[in-house]
Design an enzyme around this catalytic site. Structure first.
Site, PDB file in Angstrom:
ATOM      1  N   HIS A  64      -1.153   4.773   3.164  1.00 18.65           N
ATOM      2  CA  HIS A  64      -0.412   4.231   4.251  1.00 18.65           C
ATOM      3  C   HIS A  64       0.931   4.633   3.923  1.00 18.65           C
ATOM      4  CE1 HIS A  64      -0.294   0.161   2.198  1.00 18.65           C
ATOM      5  NE2 HIS A  64       1.100   0.362   2.621  1.00 18.65           N
TER       6      HIS A  64
ATOM      7  N   ASP B 192      -7.710   3.556   1.719  1.00 20.82           N
ATOM      8  CA  ASP B 192      -6.250   3.542   1.659  1.00 20.82           C
ATOM      9  C   ASP B 192      -5.567   3.766   0.379  1.00 20.82           C
ATOM     10  OD1 ASP B 192      -3.447   3.215   2.427  1.00 20.82           O
ATOM     11  OD2 ASP B 192      -3.589   0.846   1.971  1.00 20.82           O
TER      12      ASP B 192
ATOM     13  N   SER C 102       3.999  -0.937  -2.016  1.00 19.23           N
ATOM     14  CA  SER C 102       2.552  -0.499  -1.853  1.00 19.23           C
ATOM     15  C   SER C 102       2.485   0.834  -2.368  1.00 19.23           C
ATOM     16  CB  SER C 102       2.692  -0.300  -0.421  1.00 19.23           C
ATOM     17  OG  SER C 102       2.415  -1.459   0.478  1.00 19.23           O
TER      18      SER C 102
END
Length: 325
Positions: free
Chosen positions: A82, A112, A183
């Site tokens: 992402h 992911d 992230s």
């Protein structure tokens, strides 16, 4: 042969006999000796930073920013899918300030994870650990660039709270801070080995103020190791995005993550957030009206009938009842 030489020879011969006897005795006797265990070296926080920071990178795309980690000397970078969603290239900034252009080599939006590549050689890189060996209560540390702020790499410490599963995928929940921008960065153990990829943090925020505790999730590195060769070779697994409703609005404190993996985990959180936000905003509104009623009744009572058609008790009840649900 003189007496001194004879004595020396006898002493040497006696020593050899004693040594031989000791070896024979050791081999014949069954000693119950404890097995030597090869334990990992526990690093200090400073040593962890020194080991992992050079391989932690800042990722910027046309869609947003995030973090990542260099996984080998050739310049392959591991991050969340992402972080590079919808793009094929990204700008990479190393902790020492060097800038590179990276190509997205492969991605798996279900798990992911994504692999990027920068040109060069002899890059610093992280070491992978065993995420299966991580247990509840173990110390862990996150590195990255929270909120997309450039500068020095952020270092946060915490513990493993639990393993949390959503069907096919298990996540590591940690108390170490994972903010938007973290992230794709590394979650490491006390030996500086990567045991997870920082993935998502969920919590409620009103006007930029976080309310209560947040839930921070990382992808176990063992779930990713086997995918890396295919990702380097161009593995592309994309998830079809459903169009958002016109009335929906993504909360700024909720970073994107594959809904296929954590839908059941996050749906309860989001439902709670929506209910809480509705209560707080509704309560704030009614209480502001009540406070304005009191203020206007003192400062300019002539405007009261036009501005407030209901009684003081009505607005007071609306304010208090919003928080009594």
């Amino acid at each position: 042969m003189n007496i001194l030489t004879t004595k020396s020879a006898l002493i040497i011969l006696g020593g050899l006999i004693l040594i031989s006897g000791g070896v024979v005795a050791y081999k014949t006797l069954d000693f119950d000796l404890p097995q030597v265990v090869n334990k990992q070296k526990v690093l200090s926080n400073t040593e962890i930073v020194e080991a992992v920071k050079p391989a932690t990178v800042y990722i910027e795309t046309t869609e947003g920013v995030g973090s990542g980690m260099i996984i080998d000397a050739e310049g392959y970078i591991l991050t969340n899918a992402h972080v590079v969603a919808g793009v094929s290239t990204a700008k990479i900034k190393l902790s020492d300030g060097q800038l590179y252009s990276a190509e997205v080599k492969g991605r798996d939006e279900i798990i992911d994870v994504a692999i990027l590549k920068i040109s060069g050689q002899n890059f610093p890189f992280v070491r992978f650990g065993d995420s299966d060996a991580i247990v509840q209560g173990n110390n862990v540390f996150t590195l990255g660039f929270p909120f997309g702020l450039e500068g020095d790499v952020s270092f946060k410490e915490g513990t493993i709270s639990r393993r949390i599963s959503d069907g096919d995928v298990t996540f590591l929940e940690t108390s170490a801070e994972i903010h938007p921008g973290n992230s794709g960065g590394p979650l490491v153990n006390h030996s500086g080995e990567v045991v997870g990829i920082n993935s998502a943090g969920f919590g409620e925020s009103i006007e930029g103020v976080t309310i209560g505790e947040t839930i921070k999730l990382a992808i176990p590195i063992n779930a990713v190791k086997g995918l890396i060769p295919d990702l380097k070779n161009g593995r592309e697994i994309l998830v079809e995005k459903k169009p958002a409703k016109a009335t929906s609005q993504q909360k700024p404190t909720q970073p994107a993550a594959p809904q296929q993996n954590i839908s059941r985990i996050t749906s309860q959180i989001v439902q709670f957030e929506d209910a809480l936000e509705s209560t707080i905003l509704d309560g704030d509104l009614h209480c502001i009206v009540y406070a304005t009623y009191n203020n206007m009744s003192i400062t300019n009572p002539s405007l009261m009938p036009m501005a407030f058609p209901n009684s003081k008790e009505y607005y007071e009840n609306r304010c208090s009842s919003s928080y009594a649900k």
